[in-house]
Design a protein around this motif. Structure first.
Motif, mmCIF file in Angstrom:
data_model
loop_
_atom_site.group_PDB
_atom_site.id
_atom_site.type_symbol
_atom_site.label_atom_id
_atom_site.label_comp_id
_atom_site.label_asym_id
_atom_site.label_seq_id
_atom_site.Cartn_x
_atom_site.Cartn_y
_atom_site.Cartn_z
ATOM 1 N N MET A 103 0.747 -1.117 -0.016
ATOM 2 C CA MET A 103 0.052 0.090 0.112
ATOM 3 C C MET A 103 0.963 1.247 0.047
ATOM 4 S SD MET A 103 -3.165 0.970 -0.128
ATOM 5 C CE MET A 103 -4.593 0.322 0.740
ATOM 6 N N LYS A 104 2.023 1.214 0.697
ATOM 7 C CA LYS A 104 2.835 2.373 0.761
ATOM 8 C C LYS A 104 3.285 2.515 -0.595
ATOM 9 C CE LYS A 104 4.251 1.952 5.505
ATOM 10 N NZ LYS A 104 5.265 2.138 6.658
ATOM 11 N N LYS A 105 3.823 1.622 -1.475
ATOM 12 C CA LYS A 105 4.314 1.988 -3.155
ATOM 13 C C LYS A 105 2.837 2.709 -3.708
ATOM 14 C CE LYS A 105 7.007 -2.217 -3.470
ATOM 15 N NZ LYS A 105 7.418 -3.427 -4.321
ATOM 16 N N LEU A 106 1.666 2.385 -3.264
ATOM 17 C CA LEU A 106 0.692 3.166 -4.166
ATOM 18 C C LEU A 106 0.667 4.642 -3.792
ATOM 19 C CD1 LEU A 106 -1.726 2.835 -6.040
ATOM 20 C CD2 LEU A 106 -3.019 2.334 -4.377
ATOM 21 N N ILE A 107 0.728 4.631 -2.583
ATOM 22 C CA ILE A 107 0.886 6.103 -1.626
ATOM 23 C C ILE A 107 2.071 6.915 -2.285
ATOM 24 C CG2 ILE A 107 1.012 7.396 0.345
ATOM 25 C CD1 ILE A 107 -0.481 5.316 1.786
ATOM 26 N N LYS A 108 3.252 6.156 -2.516
ATOM 27 C CA LYS A 108 4.343 6.827 -3.147
ATOM 28 C C LYS A 108 4.188 7.288 -4.586
ATOM 29 C CE LYS A 108 9.262 6.120 -3.751
ATOM 30 N NZ LYS A 108 10.532 5.094 -3.778
ATOM 31 N N THR A 109 3.600 6.216 -5.237
ATOM 32 C CA THR A 109 3.274 6.525 -6.756
ATOM 33 C C THR A 109 2.477 7.656 -6.861
ATOM 34 O OG1 THR A 109 3.696 3.973 -7.083
ATOM 35 C CG2 THR A 109 2.751 5.235 -8.734
ATOM 36 N N ILE A 110 1.378 7.733 -6.057
ATOM 37 C CA ILE A 110 0.452 8.684 -6.203
ATOM 38 C C ILE A 110 1.029 10.261 -5.701
ATOM 39 C CG2 ILE A 110 -1.786 9.887 -5.473
ATOM 40 C CD1 ILE A 110 -3.008 7.024 -5.517
ATOM 41 N N ASN A 111 1.829 10.166 -4.911
ATOM 42 C CA ASN A 111 2.751 11.461 -4.750
ATOM 43 C C ASN A 111 3.573 11.858 -5.619
ATOM 44 O OD1 ASN A 111 1.579 11.978 -2.059
ATOM 45 N ND2 ASN A 111 2.843 10.397 -0.986
ATOM 46 N N GLU A 112 4.134 10.848 -6.217
ATOM 47 C CA GLU A 112 5.214 11.249 -7.286
ATOM 48 C C GLU A 112 4.418 11.900 -8.523
ATOM 49 O OE1 GLU A 112 7.838 8.062 -8.461
ATOM 50 O OE2 GLU A 112 8.333 7.678 -6.298
#
Length: 135
Positions: free
Chosen positions: A1-10
């Motif tokens: 889930m943290k990867k998804l949050i990081k991707t959306i932030n990018e």
């Protein structure tokens, strides 16, 4: 889930960078003394940012399928807030792009009128066998 949050932030950061580039392009289009090279640089920046966006968007879609969570992310507040910010950026970018297109069309129309006048003037000029201009 943290990867998804990081991707959306990018993705959000890339959209912010696109906003800066579009505002710079708008300023360059308003100022006729700005060289064409500056406009070409902004086009290259946009290409790079769009390529990054496409890659990140593919990653986002993959992660959404992996975690079985999809936009607008109603179950997760952080993702929902980021997604709402992304949507706002999209609307802002659409508006900026529309303004830039209007300016480009105005400039293109003026240049096209000049080229049409130039082409009719050019066709009225002929050359003789010695290479001298005949009018």
């Amino acid at each position: 889930m943290k990867k998804l949050i990081k991707t959306i932030n990018e993705i959000e950061n890339i959209l912010t960078s696109l906003e800066v580039v579009l505002k710079k392009e708008y300023h360059n289009l308003l100022n006729p003394k700005i060289s064409i090279i500056d406009n070409l640089e902004s086009i290259e920046e946009k290409k790079i940012l769009f390529k990054k966006y496409i890659i990140l968007n593919q990653d986002r879609l993959f992660l959404e399928k992996k975690y079985h969570i999809f936009a607008p992310y109603q179950n997760n507040n952080e993702l929902n807030n980021n997604w709402n910010n992304i949507l706002k950026k999209f609307y802002l970018l659409k508006e900026l792009n529309f303004k830039n297109k209007i300016l480009i069309n105005k400039r293109y129309h003026l240049n096209q009128c000049f080229l049409e006048l130039f082409s009719t003037y050019k066709t009225a000029i002929t050359y003789n066998f010695n290479g001298n201009v005949k009018i």
